[in-house]
Structure formats: structure tokens, C-alpha cells
Design a protein around this motif. Sequence first.
Motif, mmCIF file in Angstrom:
data_model
loop_
_atom_site.group_PDB
_atom_site.id
_atom_site.type_symbol
_atom_site.label_atom_id
_atom_site.label_comp_id
_atom_site.label_asym_id
_atom_site.label_seq_id
_atom_site.Cartn_x
_atom_site.Cartn_y
_atom_site.Cartn_z
ATOM 1 N N GLN A 27 15.801 -7.661 43.033
ATOM 2 C CA GLN A 27 16.036 -9.105 42.902
ATOM 3 C C GLN A 27 16.679 -9.721 44.147
ATOM 4 O O GLN A 27 17.249 -10.811 44.085
ATOM 5 C CB GLN A 27 16.894 -9.392 41.656
ATOM 6 C CG GLN A 27 16.222 -8.920 40.367
ATOM 7 C CD GLN A 27 17.068 -9.167 39.141
ATOM 8 O OE1 GLN A 27 18.154 -8.611 38.997
ATOM 9 N NE2 GLN A 27 16.582 -10.011 38.251
ATOM 10 N N SER B 118 6.328 -9.684 51.500
ATOM 11 C CA SER B 118 5.075 -10.369 51.202
ATOM 12 C C SER B 118 3.883 -9.596 51.754
ATOM 13 O O SER B 118 3.946 -9.039 52.852
ATOM 14 C CB SER B 118 5.091 -11.775 51.822
ATOM 15 O OG SER B 118 6.117 -12.556 51.254
ATOM 16 N N ILE C 266 9.536 -8.225 45.167
ATOM 17 C CA ILE C 266 10.975 -8.413 45.304
ATOM 18 C C ILE C 266 11.672 -7.149 44.793
ATOM 19 O O ILE C 266 11.494 -6.751 43.638
ATOM 20 C CB ILE C 266 11.468 -9.636 44.517
ATOM 21 C CG1 ILE C 266 10.717 -10.904 44.963
ATOM 22 C CG2 ILE C 266 12.971 -9.832 44.714
ATOM 23 C CD1 ILE C 266 9.524 -11.262 44.120
ATOM 24 N N TRP D 247 8.985 -19.272 40.159
ATOM 25 C CA TRP D 247 8.682 -18.557 41.394
ATOM 26 C C TRP D 247 8.365 -19.520 42.523
ATOM 27 O O TRP D 247 8.739 -19.270 43.680
ATOM 28 C CB TRP D 247 7.549 -17.561 41.167
ATOM 29 C CG TRP D 247 7.987 -16.408 40.324
ATOM 30 C CD1 TRP D 247 7.614 -16.138 39.036
ATOM 31 C CD2 TRP D 247 8.921 -15.399 40.694
ATOM 32 N NE1 TRP D 247 8.262 -15.022 38.580
ATOM 33 C CE2 TRP D 247 9.064 -14.545 39.570
ATOM 34 C CE3 TRP D 247 9.658 -15.131 41.840
ATOM 35 C CZ2 TRP D 247 9.911 -13.432 39.586
ATOM 36 C CZ3 TRP D 247 10.503 -14.025 41.864
ATOM 37 C CH2 TRP D 247 10.623 -13.200 40.745
ATOM 38 N N GLN E 279 11.372 -20.629 44.140
ATOM 39 C CA GLN E 279 11.955 -19.613 45.006
ATOM 40 C C GLN E 279 11.105 -19.393 46.258
ATOM 41 O O GLN E 279 11.221 -18.384 46.939
ATOM 42 C CB GLN E 279 12.125 -18.302 44.237
ATOM 43 C CG GLN E 279 13.120 -18.407 43.089
ATOM 44 C CD GLN E 279 13.320 -17.088 42.360
ATOM 45 O OE1 GLN E 279 13.591 -16.067 42.977
ATOM 46 N NE2 GLN E 279 13.177 -17.118 41.041
ATOM 47 N N ILE F 20 7.924 -18.828 46.623
ATOM 48 C CA ILE F 20 6.794 -17.905 46.585
ATOM 49 C C ILE F 20 5.518 -18.725 46.655
ATOM 50 O O ILE F 20 5.192 -19.478 45.738
ATOM 51 C CB ILE F 20 6.813 -17.053 45.296
ATOM 52 C CG1 ILE F 20 8.102 -16.241 45.201
ATOM 53 C CG2 ILE F 20 5.587 -16.145 45.251
ATOM 54 C CD1 ILE F 20 8.293 -15.220 46.283
ATOM 55 N N SER G 250 3.685 -10.905 46.307
ATOM 56 C CA SER G 250 5.073 -10.988 46.745
ATOM 57 C C SER G 250 5.860 -9.977 45.925
ATOM 58 O O SER G 250 5.804 -9.996 44.686
ATOM 59 C CB SER G 250 5.635 -12.392 46.524
ATOM 60 O OG SER G 250 5.096 -13.301 47.465
ATOM 61 N N LEU H 103 12.738 -9.632 49.523
ATOM 62 C CA LEU H 103 11.357 -10.075 49.365
ATOM 63 C C LEU H 103 10.468 -9.488 50.454
ATOM 64 O O LEU H 103 10.790 -9.561 51.643
ATOM 65 C CB LEU H 103 11.293 -11.599 49.418
ATOM 66 C CG LEU H 103 9.890 -12.230 49.518
ATOM 67 C CD1 LEU H 103 9.070 -11.942 48.276
ATOM 68 C CD2 LEU H 103 10.002 -13.739 49.757
#
Length: 216
Positions: free
Chosen positions: A191, A196, A188, A176, A179, A181, A186, A194
Motif C-alpha cells: 500500500q 507501473s 502497489i 484509484w 490516487q 492511477i 499498476s 507503486l
Amino acid sequence: MSIIAPLRIDIVSDVVCPWCAIGYGQLAEALKKTNTEYEIHWHPFELNPDTPHEGRNYREHIAKKYGSSREESDASRAKMTEAGREVGFAFNFTEESRTYNTFAMHQLLHWADQQGYAHDLKQALFAAHFTHARDISNKEVLADIVAEIGLDRSEALAVLADERFAEDVRRAQQQWRQQSIQSVPSVIFNQKHLVSGAQGVENFKSILQQLADMPQ
């Protein structure tokens, strides 16, 4: 006739993150109001991996980390308490409230996920920590919480003792981080999308409606 799959929701969060509990509550309310079919997958994140096993006083921790004054800390607690109340989650902050190292809890969540109980355990840990002020640094207390949701208490203690899932949790956290994060919660969606932070019920509803309108 095409079959529309449930909305996949991955949530990266930490047990001692108050906005993670609030954000999930807001999302859950939005899911209910939009009649969305969904499946949730929880993923590990440690807000403060350097926290000692016995934890730290929460107010002192916030003051050191963010430079918050007592007045700012009180205002933040009031804001979180109200936000939690709006989605049916109770915060009970006191002068003795503590924050804890959560690595052991993430190992238990990984184990519970293998049995389809990660969601139940996550909610139980949120409540144990923020509502009931249980000592979640204590392995016996963690085993009690596990037993309360229907999993094997002795096996939970064994998981904590031998740390068989420690590397799995570290690997998941690293994935993560790769990616990008860096904060929680967070969320998603499918997939791909995103979001936050604790967005609020209405914003989550809007997001869910936009996702529903996208071509499958």
C-alpha cells in the motif's frame, strides 16, 4: 519473535489489457523465484469504458486509438505474444480478435472476491479472452467461465442481471483515479510503493528483494 506479514500486492488492471496479463505473469514468476510470501488483491480499471457491449475489432480499435499502422500493429502483437510465451501465457491474435466493454466483468470479479475467487476468475478471464477468443461480451459465456472455476453459474447470471455491484465497482475505480492511477497494470506493494507497467521478471525480482530488505 516478530512475525513478518505476507507482502500485500494490489493490482489495478483490466481484463482486456494484454500487458496486464503479461505483467502479472512476470510478477508471478518473480514471486516464485524469490520465495516471497504474498497476498494479491485485484482492483477494477476500464481501459475503454466507451466500448459498445458487442465490442470492437481489436486491430481497428488500436488503429483508431493510437493511429497504428498494420505493420506497427503486427509488431506489437508479435512482441506481446513473445512476452507472454516467456511467462507461460498464450496469446492467439487473429484478424477477428475483439476488445470488449469490461464493466460487467469487473462486477463479477467484485462478487467473486467476496468468496475468495477473484484471482481465479481474473486468470480465467485473461485466458478466455486472449488465448481462447471466447465471446466475453456474452453473459452466458461469462457464467460458464464462472462455473468452470467453481462458483455458482445461476448466481453469476443474477449478479449480471441486477448489477448489484455496479456502484461498488464505480466507487473503486474512482478511488484509484483519485490516487492518480491512469494506466494499467499498476502494482502497489504494501500500500506504499507503486510500480507501473509490465516490468519484466528480473526487474520485479529486484523490486521484491529491495522490499524484503526494508525494515518491517
